[in-house]
Design an enzyme around this catalytic site. Structure first.
Site, PDB file in Angstrom:
ATOM      1  N   LEU A 127      10.729   1.707   2.942  1.00  0.00           N
ATOM      2  CA  LEU A 127      10.797   1.798   4.404  1.00  0.00           C
ATOM      3  C   LEU A 127      11.929   0.944   4.962  1.00  0.00           C
ATOM      4  O   LEU A 127      12.760   1.415   5.734  1.00  0.00           O
ATOM      5  CB  LEU A 127       9.464   1.372   5.016  1.00  0.00           C
ATOM      6  CG  LEU A 127       9.416   1.200   6.533  1.00  0.00           C
ATOM      7  CD1 LEU A 127       9.693   2.524   7.234  1.00  0.00           C
ATOM      8  CD2 LEU A 127       8.062   0.643   6.973  1.00  0.00           C
ATOM      9  N   GLY A 133      12.971  -2.739   9.949  1.00  0.00           N
ATOM     10  CA  GLY A 133      12.040  -3.381   9.041  1.00  0.00           C
ATOM     11  C   GLY A 133      10.642  -3.330   9.598  1.00  0.00           C
ATOM     12  O   GLY A 133       9.906  -2.372   9.399  1.00  0.00           O
ATOM     13  N   HIS A 342       1.692 -34.903  -1.693  1.00  0.00           N
ATOM     14  CA  HIS A 342       2.261 -35.231  -3.006  1.00  0.00           C
ATOM     15  C   HIS A 342       3.438 -36.202  -2.922  1.00  0.00           C
ATOM     16  O   HIS A 342       3.851 -36.749  -3.945  1.00  0.00           O
ATOM     17  CB  HIS A 342       2.721 -33.955  -3.715  1.00  0.00           C
ATOM     18  CG  HIS A 342       1.617 -33.179  -4.370  1.00  0.00           C
ATOM     19  ND1 HIS A 342       0.658 -32.502  -3.656  1.00  0.00           N
ATOM     20  CD2 HIS A 342       1.324 -32.977  -5.677  1.00  0.00           C
ATOM     21  CE1 HIS A 342      -0.176 -31.903  -4.504  1.00  0.00           C
ATOM     22  NE2 HIS A 342       0.207 -32.175  -5.728  1.00  0.00           N
ATOM     23  N   GLY A 344       7.119 -37.598  -2.989  1.00  0.00           N
ATOM     24  CA  GLY A 344       8.307 -37.180  -3.736  1.00  0.00           C
ATOM     25  C   GLY A 344       7.982 -36.223  -4.861  1.00  0.00           C
ATOM     26  O   GLY A 344       8.786 -35.329  -5.181  1.00  0.00           O
ATOM     27  N   GLU A 367       5.804  -7.014   5.638  1.00  0.00           N
ATOM     28  CA  GLU A 367       4.739  -6.229   6.264  1.00  0.00           C
ATOM     29  C   GLU A 367       4.556  -6.598   7.732  1.00  0.00           C
ATOM     30  O   GLU A 367       3.448  -6.615   8.266  1.00  0.00           O
ATOM     31  CB  GLU A 367       3.435  -6.357   5.467  1.00  0.00           C
ATOM     32  CG  GLU A 367       3.625  -5.871   4.043  1.00  0.00           C
ATOM     33  CD  GLU A 367       2.370  -5.334   3.400  1.00  0.00           C
ATOM     34  OE1 GLU A 367       1.494  -4.826   4.117  1.00  0.00           O
ATOM     35  OE2 GLU A 367       2.278  -5.415   2.170  1.00  0.00           O
ATOM     36  N   SER A 370       5.933 -12.402  11.948  1.00  0.00           N
ATOM     37  CA  SER A 370       5.000 -13.014  12.908  1.00  0.00           C
ATOM     38  C   SER A 370       5.326 -12.590  14.338  1.00  0.00           C
ATOM     39  O   SER A 370       4.418 -12.404  15.169  1.00  0.00           O
ATOM     40  CB  SER A 370       5.050 -14.540  12.793  1.00  0.00           C
ATOM     41  OG  SER A 370       4.505 -14.974  11.557  1.00  0.00           O
TER      42      SER A 370
END
Length: 389
Positions: A127, A133, A342, A344, A367, A370
């Site tokens: 598509l 898009g 986490h 670094g 799909e 936003s």
């Protein structure tokens, strides 16, 4: 488009099988997949043997026949590992396969669906173009009638699974758009058809192992029975219906990925120390974990409700877009917080949250971006208000 549901007992077995496969067979090999930029053949074979190439294809075509309520539960399991695994068979079950399931002729279904369910054929949803898009109305690829055939010319980009596809579900303009008739039709173009060329595999930010490429159609000639549904007008309806269903699926995938990012964050916070103190005891780290958990719980509930409303026919437009918008944005925030927890270490290439951080960025784009989801939701609400009860 009605959907039938696999029994609860059978589905529980399928879900447990998929969860075990994802967590014991795929998760340990995520770094291998990332570095090689491909899903190993043994994992592909295992996925095909489990029926994952046709989990949303009806049982009459040898699929598992899951409806969308069950689909999203499976998607949340699949989202727990590298998203390239799901991408391998996602188009067969999702936007490409559902076009055939919902709009194909009996002969088209007979020719393709069983082979797709078995993993013998991978279908690509062709598509997206440089100028079209999230909104298919901008399509420039054209199909012109020539005797009993159609001749297709155009250029598609970012086409998932194009390098390995055996079938391309191609959207093309057959007429100028008019009110209530966008002039878009859908054609089935087998790989190897003269004039169809697949470009080199794209180099992407993330989702290594999920292959996309450009597809060029230069005078591609297909017979009249290549027209999906035998009806030009079915094309746009096929696109909109398949995209709406796919948006709920992507939302569920985002929830699964966010759950993995949360689990990695909690495990790290519970075992890592800073200055002799477990970082999970720091209140600001706990606050980040709390925000992650709240997002995951909200997303999971929203996905389940959107899937229920889709299957019942209550809402097949606004709820799918709302779920896709919220859950993909949420997954991005959860992944960002995971890297922060986490420290670094979260920036290092072989740490799972670094890969997740890159992988989830695409969820807000494909799909329907936003921004497009916001337009669908807002515009839909206004139209409902104008139409009245």
């Amino acid at each position: 488009m009605s959907e039938t549901q696999v029994s609860g007992e059978d589905f529980d077995f399928i879900r447990r099988q998929v969860r075990d496969f994802v967590r014991t067979k795929v998760v340990p090999r995520e770094t291998e997949i990332m570095r090689a930029d491909r899903i190993p053949d043994d994992l592909r074979t295992a996925a095909a043997d489990m029926g994952l190439f046709g989990y949303a294809i009806p049982a009459e075509w040898n699929g598992l026949g899951l409806d969308l309520v069950q689909d999203v539960e499976l998607a949340m399991e699949l989202g727990y590992t590298t998203l390239s695994l799901r991408s391998m068979f996602g188009t067969n079950n999702g936007i490409a396969g559902q076009v055939l399931v919902g709009f194909g002729t009996d002969e088209q279904k007979k020719q393709w669906l069983a082979r797709m369910a078995a993993g013998e054929v991978v279908a690509s949803f062709a598509l997206t173009e440089p100028g079209a898009g999230s909104n298919p109305a901008g399509l420039r690829t054209r199909a012109v009638r020539d005797g009993d055939d159609w001749v297709i010319d155009g250029h598609k980009q970012f086409i998932t699974n194009a390098p390995v596809a055996g079938l391309f579900v191609v959207f093309a303009r057959t007429a100028e758009p008019r009110p209530k008739n966008p002039g878009i039709a859908v054609f089935l173009v087998p790989a190897g058809t003269p004039g169809l060329t697949v470009g080199p595999k794209d180099a992407k930010m993330g989702q290594e192992g999920a292959w996309t490429a450009d597809v060029t159609l230069d005078g591609v000639r297909v017979p009249a029975d290549a027209l999906v549904g035998g009806d030009e007008a079915a094309g746009y309806r096929a696109a909109m219906t398949s995209l709406a269903r796919g948006r709920v699926h992507i939302a569920a995938l985002a929830v699964g990925t966010a759950q993995r990012a949360l689990d990695e964050s909690v495990a790290y916070a519970a075992t890592t120390t800073q200055g002799g103190t477990r970082i999970g005891d720091f209140q600001l780290v706990q606050a980040m974990l709390a925000d992650q958990q709240a997002g995951v719980l909200a997303g999971r509930a929203m996905v389940r409700e959107a899937a229920r409303a889709y299957v019942s026919g209550e809402d097949r437009r606004i709820a799918p877009s709302a779920a896709k918008l919220f859950c993909t944005e949420m997954a991005g925030k959860v992944a960002d917080l995971a890297v922060q927890v986490h420290g670094g270490a979260g920036y290092m290439r072989d740490i799972p949250v670094e890969r997740i951080y890159r992988d989830v960025r695409l969820l807000r784009l494909y799909e329907g971006t936003s921004e497009i989801q916001r337009l669908i939701i807002g515009g839909g609400l206004v139209r409902q208000a104008v139409a009245g009860p």
